[in-house]
Design a protein around this motif. Structure first.
Motif, PDB file in Angstrom:
ATOM      1  N   GLU A  99      25.141 -16.194 -14.697  1.00 56.92           N
ATOM      2  CA  GLU A  99      26.570 -16.248 -15.011  1.00 56.92           C
ATOM      3  C   GLU A  99      27.233 -17.246 -14.060  1.00 56.92           C
ATOM      4  N   PHE A 100      28.153 -18.024 -14.593  1.00 57.10           N
ATOM      5  CA  PHE A 100      28.762 -19.121 -13.853  1.00 57.10           C
ATOM      6  C   PHE A 100      29.859 -18.650 -12.908  1.00 57.10           C
ATOM      7  N   GLY A 101      29.730 -18.997 -11.635  1.00 64.28           N
ATOM      8  CA  GLY A 101      30.834 -18.888 -10.689  1.00 64.28           C
ATOM      9  C   GLY A 101      31.086 -17.527 -10.090  1.00 64.28           C
ATOM     10  N   THR A 102      30.990 -16.482 -10.902  1.00 62.69           N
ATOM     11  CA  THR A 102      31.252 -15.128 -10.431  1.00 62.69           C
ATOM     12  C   THR A 102      30.648 -14.134 -11.404  1.00 62.69           C
TER      13      THR A 102
ATOM     14  N   ILE B 237      22.320 -13.489 -11.701  1.00 64.06           N
ATOM     15  CA  ILE B 237      22.259 -14.659 -10.820  1.00 64.06           C
ATOM     16  C   ILE B 237      23.528 -15.479 -11.030  1.00 64.06           C
ATOM     17  N   ILE B 238      24.255 -15.732  -9.943  1.00 62.27           N
ATOM     18  CA  ILE B 238      25.517 -16.468 -10.013  1.00 62.27           C
ATOM     19  C   ILE B 238      25.304 -17.866  -9.440  1.00 62.27           C
ATOM     20  N   GLY B 239      25.765 -18.891 -10.166  1.00 61.86           N
ATOM     21  CA  GLY B 239      25.605 -20.259  -9.682  1.00 61.86           C
ATOM     22  C   GLY B 239      26.390 -21.239 -10.521  1.00 61.86           C
ATOM     23  N   GLY B 240      26.137 -22.524 -10.297  1.00 59.37           N
ATOM     24  CA  GLY B 240      26.762 -23.573 -11.079  1.00 59.37           C
ATOM     25  C   GLY B 240      26.014 -23.788 -12.383  1.00 59.37           C
ATOM     26  N   LEU B 241      26.738 -24.179 -13.413  1.00 58.75           N
ATOM     27  CA  LEU B 241      26.108 -24.345 -14.723  1.00 58.75           C
ATOM     28  C   LEU B 241      25.329 -25.651 -14.802  1.00 58.75           C
ATOM     29  N   GLU B 242      26.000 -26.768 -14.616  1.00 60.93           N
ATOM     30  CA  GLU B 242      25.350 -28.073 -14.722  1.00 60.93           C
ATOM     31  C   GLU B 242      25.161 -28.760 -13.379  1.00 60.93           C
ATOM     32  N   HIS B 243      25.850 -28.260 -12.351  1.00 62.04           N
ATOM     33  CA  HIS B 243      25.736 -28.812 -10.999  1.00 62.04           C
ATOM     34  C   HIS B 243      25.557 -27.637 -10.032  1.00 62.04           C
ATOM     35  N   PRO B 244      24.675 -27.767  -9.044  1.00 68.84           N
ATOM     36  CA  PRO B 244      24.501 -26.673  -8.080  1.00 68.84           C
ATOM     37  C   PRO B 244      25.832 -26.338  -7.414  1.00 68.84           C
ATOM     38  N   ALA B 245      26.137 -25.065  -7.324  1.00 70.17           N
ATOM     39  CA  ALA B 245      27.403 -24.645  -6.720  1.00 70.17           C
ATOM     40  C   ALA B 245      27.299 -23.195  -6.287  1.00 70.17           C
ATOM     41  N   PRO B 246      27.898 -22.866  -5.150  1.00 66.59           N
ATOM     42  CA  PRO B 246      27.934 -21.462  -4.729  1.00 66.59           C
ATOM     43  C   PRO B 246      28.960 -20.705  -5.567  1.00 66.59           C
ATOM     44  N   PRO B 247      28.971 -19.384  -5.501  1.00 69.15           N
ATOM     45  CA  PRO B 247      30.027 -18.619  -6.186  1.00 69.15           C
ATOM     46  C   PRO B 247      31.406 -19.042  -5.697  1.00 69.15           C
ATOM     47  N   PHE B 248      32.398 -18.898  -6.552  1.00 69.25           N
ATOM     48  CA  PHE B 248      33.771 -19.241  -6.170  1.00 69.25           C
ATOM     49  C   PHE B 248      34.145 -18.484  -4.902  1.00 69.25           C
ATOM     50  N   ASP B 249      34.717 -19.217  -3.933  1.00 69.56           N
ATOM     51  CA  ASP B 249      35.046 -18.586  -2.659  1.00 69.56           C
ATOM     52  C   ASP B 249      36.535 -18.268  -2.522  1.00 69.56           C
TER      53      ASP B 249
ATOM     54  N   ASP C 142      22.814  -5.349  -9.592  1.00 70.95           N
ATOM     55  CA  ASP C 142      22.087  -6.288  -8.730  1.00 70.95           C
ATOM     56  C   ASP C 142      22.604  -7.696  -8.987  1.00 70.95           C
ATOM     57  N   VAL C 143      23.365  -8.245  -8.024  1.00 78.50           N
ATOM     58  CA  VAL C 143      23.948  -9.583  -8.142  1.00 78.50           C
ATOM     59  C   VAL C 143      23.484 -10.427  -6.964  1.00 78.50           C
ATOM     60  N   SER C 144      22.962 -11.618  -7.239  1.00 82.28           N
ATOM     61  CA  SER C 144      22.546 -12.527  -6.173  1.00 82.28           C
ATOM     62  C   SER C 144      22.927 -13.953  -6.551  1.00 82.28           C
ATOM     63  N   VAL C 145      22.718 -14.856  -5.628  1.00 77.83           N
ATOM     64  CA  VAL C 145      23.136 -16.255  -5.786  1.00 77.83           C
ATOM     65  C   VAL C 145      21.937 -17.103  -6.188  1.00 77.83           C
ATOM     66  N   ALA C 146      22.179 -18.090  -7.041  1.00 73.78           N
ATOM     67  CA  ALA C 146      21.118 -19.004  -7.467  1.00 73.78           C
ATOM     68  C   ALA C 146      20.532 -19.732  -6.260  1.00 73.78           C
ATOM     69  N   PRO C 147      19.244 -20.058  -6.281  1.00 80.18           N
ATOM     70  CA  PRO C 147      18.640 -20.801  -5.173  1.00 80.18           C
ATOM     71  C   PRO C 147      19.350 -22.138  -4.943  1.00 80.18           C
ATOM     72  N   ALA C 148      19.356 -22.583  -3.720  1.00 81.85           N
ATOM     73  CA  ALA C 148      20.000 -23.854  -3.370  1.00 81.85           C
ATOM     74  C   ALA C 148      19.427 -24.986  -4.213  1.00 81.85           C
ATOM     75  N   GLY C 149      20.322 -25.819  -4.733  1.00 81.15           N
ATOM     76  CA  GLY C 149      19.897 -26.989  -5.508  1.00 81.15           C
ATOM     77  C   GLY C 149      19.555 -26.705  -6.956  1.00 81.15           C
ATOM     78  N   ARG C 150      19.656 -25.442  -7.398  1.00 80.68           N
ATOM     79  CA  ARG C 150      19.295 -25.088  -8.767  1.00 80.68           C
ATOM     80  C   ARG C 150      20.545 -24.827  -9.602  1.00 80.68           C
ATOM     81  N   THR C 151      20.495 -25.208 -10.865  1.00 81.49           N
ATOM     82  CA  THR C 151      21.588 -24.939 -11.794  1.00 81.49           C
ATOM     83  C   THR C 151      21.149 -23.881 -12.801  1.00 81.49           C
ATOM     84  N   LEU C 152      22.103 -23.155 -13.336  1.00 76.80           N
ATOM     85  CA  LEU C 152      21.794 -22.149 -14.344  1.00 76.80           C
ATOM     86  C   LEU C 152      21.232 -22.797 -15.604  1.00 76.80           C
ATOM     87  N   ASN C 153      21.717 -23.978 -15.925  1.00 76.80           N
ATOM     88  CA  ASN C 153      21.209 -24.701 -17.085  1.00 76.80           C
ATOM     89  C   ASN C 153      19.707 -24.952 -16.941  1.00 76.80           C
TER      90      ASN C 153
END
Length: 296
Positions: A77-80, A107-119, A130-141
């Motif tokens: 899911e994107f952003g949050t 898994i929360i992250g950026g869709l087309e560009h790697p991004a942390p959850p909205f801060d 169970d909610v976690s953040v996408a690995p660094a450098g990875r996009t959900l796409n």
């Protein structure tokens, strides 16, 4: 001031410091900010509404062929956790297919560009989810295309699907009949965003509402008038047939503003928001919109 390029940037500008006098804001961003008594209030103007059966994408190798197969899966899911489109998709699946978000990994992250959850917003969710953040450098796409996540709940169509990746499909391939049936049965046309105004400018609420309503009515009138020309200005084949088919199912104002015409849709969203653990209590419509416009 830097011009915001994306809706999340507009949302951030408003949530962080009231960067605008009037702005579009996602409903979940607004509801989360209500816990902190924000300096703005919502007007019953709804610039973004989309049926959401079409917003769930799956990796075809995951074995997911229907809603029941989502149990125990890893979902992006994107952003949050609980963006507006995700709130609707989860809620509809919960109501109609017995879906349980707590049975999945999110898994929360950026869709087309790697991004942390909205801060700039809180990230509430029930402790059993169970909610976690996408690995660094990875996009959900890319994670969906590669099978690192089984499914994606997304407001935007992921690029891998637009590129016709053989690995990705919609959960509901023939979504239009399902969405039309849902609308006929419930009367709900899902709302994602509202317009907010600074509280110190509430004296202008009626004028702002009128301006948005007049602009929306002008856009509707262009569609009505373009039927004479087969909607040729849209450059979409058979658009005229679609407009005519919609006219048999929707009232003359198929994109209404105001409370009265949207009460059931809004109450359903507020219920979903609470049931999914995104609100500490179930908000009432009268608590979240400008009192000056509650009778519209």
């Amino acid at each position: 001031m830097k011009t915001a390029a994306t809706l999340p940037e507009i949302f951030e500008g408003m949530v962080r410091g009231g960067a605008y006098d009037v702005a579009e804001l996602g409903l979940t961003f607004y509801l989360r900010s209500l816990e902190q008594d924000p300096p703005y209030v919502a007007l019953p103007i709804f610039p973004n509404r989309v049926f959401r059966h079409s917003c769930v994408f799956v990796n075809v190798h995951s074995g997911i062929t229907g809603p029941a197969d989502l149990t125990g899966r890893t979902i992006g899911e994107f952003g949050t956790y609980g963006q507006d489109s995700g709130v609707w998709a989860k809620g509809i699946l919960m109501d109609e297919h017995g879906f349980r978000p707590e049975d999945n990994r999110w898994i929360i992250g950026g869709l087309e560009h790697p991004a942390p959850p909205f801060d700039f917003i809180p990230h509430p969710h029930p402790p059993q989810v169970d909610v976690s953040v996408a690995p660094a450098g990875r996009t959900l796409n890319r994670m969906l295309d590669d099978g690192e996540i089984d499914a994606l709940f997304s407001a935007n169509v992921p690029q891998c699907f637009l590129d016709r990746s053989p690995n990705v499909a919609r959960l509901f391939a023939d979504f239009e009949p399902l969405e039309r049936d849902y609308h006929r049965r419930t009367g709900i046309f899902p709302i994602m965003h509202t317009i907010v105004i600074r509280r110190d400018l509430l004296r202008l609420a009626a004028e702002v509402y009128r301006a948005f309503a007049e602009a929306k009515d002008a856009a509707l009138e262009r569609y009505r008038g373009a039927r004479r020309l087969h909607q040729v200005q849209t450059m979409v084949p058979w658009m005229n047939a679609l407009v005519e088919r919609n006219a048999t199912e929707f009232p003359d104002d198929w994109w209404p503003y105001g409370i009265a015409a949207n009460r059931r849709t809004l109450e359903t969203y507020l219920r979903y928001h609470y049931e999914q653990g995104l609100s500490t209590r179930r908000w009432k419509i009268e608590e979240i919109f400008a009192t000056e416009l509650l009778d519209i």
